[in-house]
Write a protein that holds these residues in place. Structure first.
Motif, PDB file in Angstrom:
ATOM      1  N   GLY A 171       2.420  -5.891   6.260  1.00 48.39           N
ATOM      2  CA  GLY A 171       2.005  -4.878   5.295  1.00 48.39           C
ATOM      3  C   GLY A 171       0.672  -5.181   4.640  1.00 48.39           C
ATOM      4  O   GLY A 171       0.304  -4.531   3.667  1.00 48.39           O
ATOM      5  N   SER A 172      -0.079  -6.149   5.160  1.00 48.70           N
ATOM      6  CA  SER A 172      -1.276  -6.591   4.454  1.00 48.70           C
ATOM      7  C   SER A 172      -2.375  -5.534   4.508  1.00 48.70           C
ATOM      8  O   SER A 172      -2.462  -4.742   5.442  1.00 48.70           O
ATOM      9  CB  SER A 172      -1.783  -7.915   5.028  1.00 48.70           C
ATOM     10  N   PHE A 173      -3.196  -5.536   3.476  1.00 45.24           N
ATOM     11  CA  PHE A 173      -4.290  -4.574   3.397  1.00 45.24           C
ATOM     12  C   PHE A 173      -5.644  -5.259   3.231  1.00 45.24           C
ATOM     13  O   PHE A 173      -6.582  -4.996   3.984  1.00 45.24           O
ATOM     14  CB  PHE A 173      -4.050  -3.613   2.227  1.00 45.24           C
ATOM     15  N   THR A 174      -5.739  -6.178   2.252  1.00 44.42           N
ATOM     16  CA  THR A 174      -7.048  -6.723   1.881  1.00 44.42           C
ATOM     17  C   THR A 174      -7.716  -7.457   3.044  1.00 44.42           C
ATOM     18  O   THR A 174      -8.898  -7.227   3.318  1.00 44.42           O
ATOM     19  CB  THR A 174      -6.890  -7.669   0.677  1.00 44.42           C
ATOM     20  N   VAL A 175      -6.977  -8.333   3.719  1.00 41.50           N
ATOM     21  CA  VAL A 175      -7.578  -9.105   4.817  1.00 41.50           C
ATOM     22  C   VAL A 175      -8.099  -8.195   5.934  1.00 41.50           C
ATOM     23  O   VAL A 175      -9.279  -8.259   6.286  1.00 41.50           O
ATOM     24  CB  VAL A 175      -6.584 -10.170   5.355  1.00 41.50           C
ATOM     25  N   VAL A 182       6.113   1.117   8.946  1.00 41.47           N
ATOM     26  CA  VAL A 182       5.934  -0.317   8.689  1.00 41.47           C
ATOM     27  C   VAL A 182       7.198  -0.892   8.043  1.00 41.47           C
ATOM     28  O   VAL A 182       7.667  -1.977   8.397  1.00 41.47           O
ATOM     29  CB  VAL A 182       4.702  -0.571   7.783  1.00 41.47           C
ATOM     30  N   PHE A 183       7.769  -0.125   7.102  1.00 41.40           N
ATOM     31  CA  PHE A 183       8.975  -0.591   6.416  1.00 41.40           C
ATOM     32  C   PHE A 183      10.141  -0.762   7.388  1.00 41.40           C
ATOM     33  O   PHE A 183      10.932  -1.701   7.269  1.00 41.40           O
ATOM     34  CB  PHE A 183       9.346   0.391   5.300  1.00 41.40           C
ATOM     35  N   ALA A 184      10.226   0.143   8.375  1.00 38.48           N
ATOM     36  CA  ALA A 184      11.301   0.041   9.360  1.00 38.48           C
ATOM     37  C   ALA A 184      11.187  -1.272  10.137  1.00 38.48           C
ATOM     38  O   ALA A 184      12.187  -1.964  10.358  1.00 38.48           O
ATOM     39  CB  ALA A 184      11.250   1.235  10.316  1.00 38.48           C
ATOM     40  N   ILE A 185       9.953  -1.634  10.516  1.00 40.56           N
ATOM     41  CA  ILE A 185       9.763  -2.899  11.234  1.00 40.56           C
ATOM     42  C   ILE A 185      10.096  -4.063  10.307  1.00 40.56           C
ATOM     43  O   ILE A 185      10.796  -5.004  10.688  1.00 40.56           O
ATOM     44  CB  ILE A 185       8.311  -3.030  11.745  1.00 40.56           C
ATOM     45  N   ALA A 186       9.609  -3.976   9.038  1.00 41.55           N
ATOM     46  CA  ALA A 186       9.882  -5.046   8.069  1.00 41.55           C
ATOM     47  C   ALA A 186      11.379  -5.206   7.839  1.00 41.55           C
ATOM     48  O   ALA A 186      11.874  -6.323   7.690  1.00 41.55           O
ATOM     49  CB  ALA A 186       9.165  -4.763   6.748  1.00 41.55           C
ATOM     50  N   SER A 187      12.125  -4.090   7.833  1.00 47.83           N
ATOM     51  CA  SER A 187      13.568  -4.172   7.613  1.00 47.83           C
ATOM     52  C   SER A 187      14.244  -4.936   8.731  1.00 47.83           C
ATOM     53  O   SER A 187      15.193  -5.692   8.486  1.00 47.83           O
ATOM     54  CB  SER A 187      14.185  -2.777   7.530  1.00 47.83           C
ATOM     55  N   MET A 236      -5.339  -2.671  11.331  1.00 46.83           N
ATOM     56  CA  MET A 236      -3.912  -2.725  10.998  1.00 46.83           C
ATOM     57  C   MET A 236      -3.491  -1.497  10.181  1.00 46.83           C
ATOM     58  O   MET A 236      -4.297  -0.807   9.573  1.00 46.83           O
ATOM     59  CB  MET A 236      -3.599  -4.018  10.258  1.00 46.83           C
ATOM     60  N   LEU A 237      -2.162  -1.267  10.122  1.00 42.11           N
ATOM     61  CA  LEU A 237      -1.644  -0.033   9.522  1.00 42.11           C
ATOM     62  C   LEU A 237      -1.822   0.003   8.007  1.00 42.11           C
ATOM     63  O   LEU A 237      -1.880   1.078   7.417  1.00 42.11           O
ATOM     64  CB  LEU A 237      -0.168   0.138   9.894  1.00 42.11           C
ATOM     65  N   GLY A 238      -1.932  -1.169   7.359  1.00 41.13           N
ATOM     66  CA  GLY A 238      -2.191  -1.184   5.916  1.00 41.13           C
ATOM     67  C   GLY A 238      -3.493  -0.455   5.592  1.00 41.13           C
ATOM     68  O   GLY A 238      -3.579   0.291   4.617  1.00 41.13           O
ATOM     69  N   VAL A 239      -4.490  -0.653   6.435  1.00 35.55           N
ATOM     70  CA  VAL A 239      -5.780   0.011   6.236  1.00 35.55           C
ATOM     71  C   VAL A 239      -5.642   1.507   6.525  1.00 35.55           C
ATOM     72  O   VAL A 239      -6.192   2.351   5.800  1.00 35.55           O
ATOM     73  CB  VAL A 239      -6.850  -0.623   7.149  1.00 35.55           C
ATOM     74  N   ASP A 240      -4.867   1.850   7.583  1.00 36.96           N
ATOM     75  CA  ASP A 240      -4.644   3.267   7.902  1.00 36.96           C
ATOM     76  C   ASP A 240      -3.992   4.006   6.740  1.00 36.96           C
ATOM     77  O   ASP A 240      -4.372   5.127   6.405  1.00 36.96           O
ATOM     78  CB  ASP A 240      -3.735   3.389   9.140  1.00 36.96           C
ATOM     79  N   MET A 241      -2.998   3.345   6.120  1.00 39.94           N
ATOM     80  CA  MET A 241      -2.302   3.965   4.982  1.00 39.94           C
ATOM     81  C   MET A 241      -3.297   4.345   3.907  1.00 39.94           C
ATOM     82  O   MET A 241      -3.293   5.456   3.379  1.00 39.94           O
ATOM     83  CB  MET A 241      -1.327   2.950   4.382  1.00 39.94           C
ATOM     84  N   MET A 281       0.832  -1.189   0.000  1.00 38.99           N
ATOM     85  CA  MET A 281       0.000   0.000   0.000  1.00 38.99           C
ATOM     86  C   MET A 281       0.874   1.249   0.000  1.00 38.99           C
ATOM     87  O   MET A 281       0.613   2.210  -0.728  1.00 38.99           O
ATOM     88  CB  MET A 281      -0.912  -0.034   1.229  1.00 38.99           C
ATOM     89  N   GLY A 282       1.949   1.234   0.803  1.00 41.17           N
ATOM     90  CA  GLY A 282       2.868   2.359   0.862  1.00 41.17           C
ATOM     91  C   GLY A 282       3.545   2.595  -0.475  1.00 41.17           C
ATOM     92  O   GLY A 282       3.726   3.731  -0.910  1.00 41.17           O
ATOM     93  N   LEU A 283       3.880   1.502  -1.165  1.00 41.36           N
ATOM     94  CA  LEU A 283       4.528   1.625  -2.470  1.00 41.36           C
ATOM     95  C   LEU A 283       3.592   2.300  -3.472  1.00 41.36           C
ATOM     96  O   LEU A 283       3.995   3.205  -4.205  1.00 41.36           O
ATOM     97  CB  LEU A 283       4.939   0.240  -2.976  1.00 41.36           C
ATOM     98  N   PHE A 284       2.329   1.871  -3.489  1.00 39.76           N
ATOM     99  CA  PHE A 284       1.392   2.441  -4.458  1.00 39.76           C
ATOM    100  C   PHE A 284       1.146   3.917  -4.166  1.00 39.76           C
ATOM    101  O   PHE A 284       1.017   4.728  -5.076  1.00 39.76           O
ATOM    102  CB  PHE A 284       0.079   1.656  -4.461  1.00 39.76           C
ATOM    103  N   VAL A 285       1.098   4.245  -2.867  1.00 36.29           N
ATOM    104  CA  VAL A 285       0.941   5.643  -2.485  1.00 36.29           C
ATOM    105  C   VAL A 285       2.145   6.448  -2.990  1.00 36.29           C
ATOM    106  O   VAL A 285       2.002   7.538  -3.537  1.00 36.29           O
ATOM    107  CB  VAL A 285       0.786   5.748  -0.952  1.00 36.29           C
TER     108      VAL A 285
END
Lengths: 269, 314
Positions: free
Chosen positions: B249-253, B289-294, B264-269, A114-118
């Motif tokens: 990073g999920s959004f749809t679920v 989110v990317f910082a946590i993923a890293s 979740m933050l994917g929805v917030d984004m 989502m961040g990438l698309f934004v």
């Protein structure tokens, strides 16, 4: 006695897993044929095929099916053309930046979608890629790079060099060796990569919606509005249609995917 | 040790001239996907990072003009005020906690299931083994949109579980639009990938080592804990990191099955970008989110490096 007991526990756990995985799909699929449904009955009050004719007579839904069947194969072809040479290079050549590139593919994959698309939105506006076929293709291909480089790379790396050398010794040219020896052996891995890419394109919804809606709707993006605007049964019919290509692929390639090609690809070497 | 030993090291030492030719050719062949990633992921991400730090000129000008509540840097000094805004926002902090908790819980369940199925395949196999592994792969082929929709219905107020419970006069809780369905959906969609990776890693553990441990008098669980799982450690770590990053990073679920708040933050984004028209805040969330993923990704790279070292490729 304990043996019988532990076997019983295993069967019970397997049944719970089956209910967990298949249950929701079956529950949704039945809805596609239901006229009405009263809680807490376990089956609908009456059966009907009405919702199927609703879907098939809706032009917008038909266009979405066409768009999905257009984007997914093109995505696989473009992705293969861009990524397969790279996959071969990762498997066979040592070059500066090889490890950096492999990790780069992974890092690109771990940035939240989502961040990438934004982030992409600004660039797409500047390049006039918003609401274009090319823009959607870029989004879809981006989602396939990790599959199309890693899985074939592992497949190429697993081809025994001795076989290639034997072909070369017997007088075959480099190209001939590649097409008659290397490629056929690596083909199952490439096939798995193609299927994963097809599914990733077929499944892509967020980016397609952001870039393509409302001009270019695919089946998953159409699903978003279906769920909100149509009766549940219509969404159920559409879900079954959307699952058909995937299930066909599952049946065709199950052996190769379970056979470890997918797993092999996800270890950076 | 792991599967890649059989595949052989990916790099083979060759004469110097051939190696030099291979260097150029390899680099050229590897470039196209790298250019694609650099241009369409690397470049926008760097731009967005600048935007999150308040740089609103250049290509960020349009989005900064359209967006509301944009924090702007003074000259070349970056500003952290957009980050400060998010970290003092109670709703964001709640969602951050929810995201981490959902990720940890779902990943734990997924890996436990994957290891369980993998172990059963390794030691028992048979019909049940076949059924288990076939079941676990099914979600790979169901689009996430459909899966989320199906799961929502299954656990809803008039869903299957409540209908069955009602037959026995039991009032089963409604799980739709709660974090329970978000965890269920995340586990459902992540299971195939983890199971494939973990079971292939477990299959690669040599039977001779297991037999040797058994001969030395080790119990079944001792063999599992001291021989099988450690030897398949790298594939298990890889499966864990991929699963965790995917769920994080999920959004749809969460969008379909989760509650309005906290979620979740994917929805917030998505909300900050589309509904609130605050693109800078959306980008800030993406980088958090990317910082946590890293952090998780670093574990993955480390695990791969360890496995490459073991097989002698480095």
């Amino acid at each position: 006695m304990p043996r019988v007991l532990s076997r019983g526990v295993v069967v019970l756990l397997a049944a719970v897993l089956a209910l967990f995985i298949i249950g929701p799909l079956a529950w949704l699929a039945v809805r596609a044929f239901a006229a009405s449904w009263t809680y807490p009955d376990l089956l609908p009050d009456a059966w009907t095929l009405r919702w199927w004719s609703v879907v098939f007579s809706d032009r917008a839904l038909g266009v979405a099916v066409q768009n999905s069947l257009f984007f997914a194969p093109i995505t696989v072809l473009v992705s293969a053309a861009i990524c397969l040479p790279a996959a071969y290079a990762f498997a066979r050549f040592e070059f500066p930046g090889r490890r950096f590139f492999l990790i780069g593919v992974f890092a690109a994959n771990s940035f939240p979608k989502m961040g990438l698309f934004v982030s992409l939105a600004a660039l797409f506006y500047a390049l006039n890629l918003m609401n274009t076929i090319l823009g959607i293709l870029v989004v879809h291909v981006l989602g396939t790079v990790v599959f199309m480089t890693w899985i074939p790379a592992a497949a190429f790396a697993a081809v025994p060099r001795s076989l290639e050398e034997a072909a070369r010794d017997a007088g075959a040219s480099k190209l001939r060796t590649f097409f008659s020896v290397t490629l056929p052996i690596a083909l199952p891995g490439i096939l798995v990569a193609a299927i994963m890419s097809f599914l990733s394109s077929f499944d892509e919804a967020q980016g397609t919606y952001l870039v393509g809606a409302p001009d270019y709707m695919t089946m998953p993006t159409q699903m978003y509005s279906l769920v909100l605007n149509y009766p549940t049964q219509v969404a159920a019919v559409f879900s079954i249609l959307l699952a058909i290509p995937s299930v066909a692929l599952l049946l065709a390639a199950h052996k190769h995917i379970v056979g470890g090609h997918l797993a092999e690809g996800f270890q950076i070497k | 040790m792991t599967a890649e030993l059989e595949a052989g090291p990916a790099v083979v030492v060759r004469p110097a001239t051939a190696a030099a030719a291979g260097r150029t050719r390899g680099l050229l062949m590897a470039l196209p996907p790298m250019v694609l990633i650099a241009f369409f992921i690397g470049f926008p991400v760097v731009l967005a990072f600048g935007f999150s730090l308040g740089f609103t000129g250049g290509l960020n000008r349009t989005i900064a003009l359209i967006g509301q509540n944009v924090h702007t840097a003074h000259g070349i000094v970056p500003t952290l005020s957009a980050y400060a805004e998010m970290f003092t926002n109670a709703r964001f902090l709640g969602d951050l906690v929810v995201t981490v908790v959902v990720t940890v819980v779902s990943t734990t369940i997924v890996i436990a299931l994957a290891v369980g199925i993998g172990l059963y395949l390794k030691f028992s196999g048979g019909l049940i083994g076949k059924v288990l592994s076939a079941l676990a792969v099914v979600p790979l082929f169901i689009p996430v949109v459909i899966a989320s929709w199906a799961i929502l219905g299954f656990y809803s107020a008039n869903g299957f579980l409540r209908s069955v419970a009602a037959q026995f006069g039991v009032d089963f809780p409604i799980w739709s639009y709660t974090l329970v369905t978000v965890v269920i959906g995340s586990v459902w969609t992540s299971l195939p990938f983890a199971t494939l990776l973990v079971s292939s890693g477990l299959q690669a553990v040599p039977q001779a080592m297991i037999d040797a441990a058994r001969d030395a008098g080790a119990s079944f669980w001792r063999v599992v804990a001291s021989v099988v799982v450690p030897m398949a450690g790298v594939p298990i770590i890889i499966a864990t990191t991929f699963t965790a990053i995917g769920i994080l990073g999920s959004f749809t679920v969460p969008y379909f099955t989760g509650p309005n708040s906290p979620n979740m933050l994917g929805v917030d984004m998505s909300n900050y970008f589309s509904a609130f028209n605050q693109p800078q805040q959306a980008v800030v969330i993406a980088f958090i989110v990317f910082a946590i993923a890293s952090g998780i990704a670093a574990v993955y790279v480390w695990a791969n490096f360890r496995s490459a070292k073991e097989s002698g490729a480095v």
